[in-house]
Design a protein around this motif. Sequence first.
Motif, PDB file in Angstrom:
ATOM      1  N   ILE A   1      48.937 163.272 137.643  1.00 32.67           N
ATOM      2  CA  ILE A   1      49.746 164.496 137.666  1.00 32.67           C
ATOM      3  C   ILE A   1      50.566 164.566 138.958  1.00 32.67           C
ATOM      4  N   ARG A   2      49.978 164.113 140.058  1.00 31.19           N
ATOM      5  CA  ARG A   2      50.644 164.159 141.359  1.00 31.19           C
ATOM      6  C   ARG A   2      51.629 163.007 141.561  1.00 31.19           C
ATOM      7  N   GLY A   3      51.710 162.078 140.614  1.00 33.05           N
ATOM      8  CA  GLY A   3      52.680 160.986 140.703  1.00 33.05           C
ATOM      9  C   GLY A   3      52.229 159.786 141.511  1.00 33.05           C
ATOM     10  N   ALA A   4      50.925 159.636 141.669  1.00 33.33           N
ATOM     11  CA  ALA A   4      50.387 158.503 142.434  1.00 33.33           C
ATOM     12  C   ALA A   4      50.337 157.245 141.580  1.00 33.33           C
ATOM     13  N   HIS A   5      50.255 156.101 142.241  1.00 34.33           N
ATOM     14  CA  HIS A   5      50.015 154.815 141.587  1.00 34.33           C
ATOM     15  C   HIS A   5      48.508 154.584 141.637  1.00 34.33           C
ATOM     16  N   VAL A   6      47.888 154.412 140.487  1.00 33.64           N
ATOM     17  CA  VAL A   6      46.429 154.329 140.403  1.00 33.64           C
ATOM     18  C   VAL A   6      45.974 152.874 140.337  1.00 33.64           C
ATOM     19  N   VAL A   7      44.984 152.550 141.179  1.00 34.38           N
ATOM     20  CA  VAL A   7      44.346 151.238 141.176  1.00 34.38           C
ATOM     21  C   VAL A   7      42.857 151.464 140.923  1.00 34.38           C
ATOM     22  N   LEU A   8      42.334 150.858 139.855  1.00 35.06           N
ATOM     23  CA  LEU A   8      40.909 150.958 139.526  1.00 35.06           C
ATOM     24  C   LEU A   8      40.257 149.605 139.769  1.00 35.06           C
ATOM     25  N   HIS A   9      39.250 149.605 140.619  1.00 35.43           N
ATOM     26  CA  HIS A   9      38.519 148.377 140.953  1.00 35.43           C
ATOM     27  C   HIS A   9      37.204 148.392 140.187  1.00 35.43           C
ATOM     28  N   HIS A  10      37.114 147.550 139.173  1.00 37.98           N
ATOM     29  CA  HIS A  10      35.938 147.502 138.299  1.00 37.98           C
ATOM     30  C   HIS A  10      34.862 146.613 138.915  1.00 37.98           C
ATOM     31  N   HIS A  11      33.644 147.152 138.993  1.00 35.70           N
ATOM     32  CA  HIS A  11      32.529 146.390 139.550  1.00 35.70           C
ATOM     33  C   HIS A  11      31.430 146.113 138.531  1.00 35.70           C
TER      34      HIS A  11
END
Length: 183
Positions: A97-107
């Motif tokens: 919603i805030r316009g960020a670029h999301v990075v998800l680090h899967h463990h």
Amino acid sequence: MVSSADRVREIVAVCSLPPPVNGQTIANAFHSNWLQSLGSATVIDLVPGMKISRRLIEIVRAALAALSLRPGTIFYTVPHASRGKLITRLLVEIAFIRGAHVVLHHHGFNYLAKPCHVYRSLFVRHNHGIYHIFLASEMAEAFRRTYGVEPSYFIVNNSLLVERSSEQVGQESANRDKERIPV
């Protein structure tokens, strides 16, 4: 010419750091230290081993950080298990919603091998807006099979990144409360 340091965006990282000392927290400590070395990272530790009151304070700090994200900020986090799934989902939705670029680090493989309804709509709806970090190509393939989407991803094997012993990371974490970055 613009140096790479001049191009660094604001970064907010929400993850679990040691203690306890395990593969995920050691990798998170490594990545958090690296992000902070870039000079523009705020790292929020969800302190999984702490008392519930302390954990709630950190969750509120993470939510406030997500609510204050500026467009273009990099929001780095880890998909959590158990009740943490709802927290991850909420923080990532706010980041979008805030316009960020999301990075998800899967463990872990638990929600990659078996569909998780909390994550399914997040992964499908925001497929083109999330950059994933998987530990191995098998994780990326499991993600594709389970959620039916083609993710944008990188393979980063944590064992290649973490050269320090768990004792060193554990000692560093003992002093982390003194070094917290205010939100």
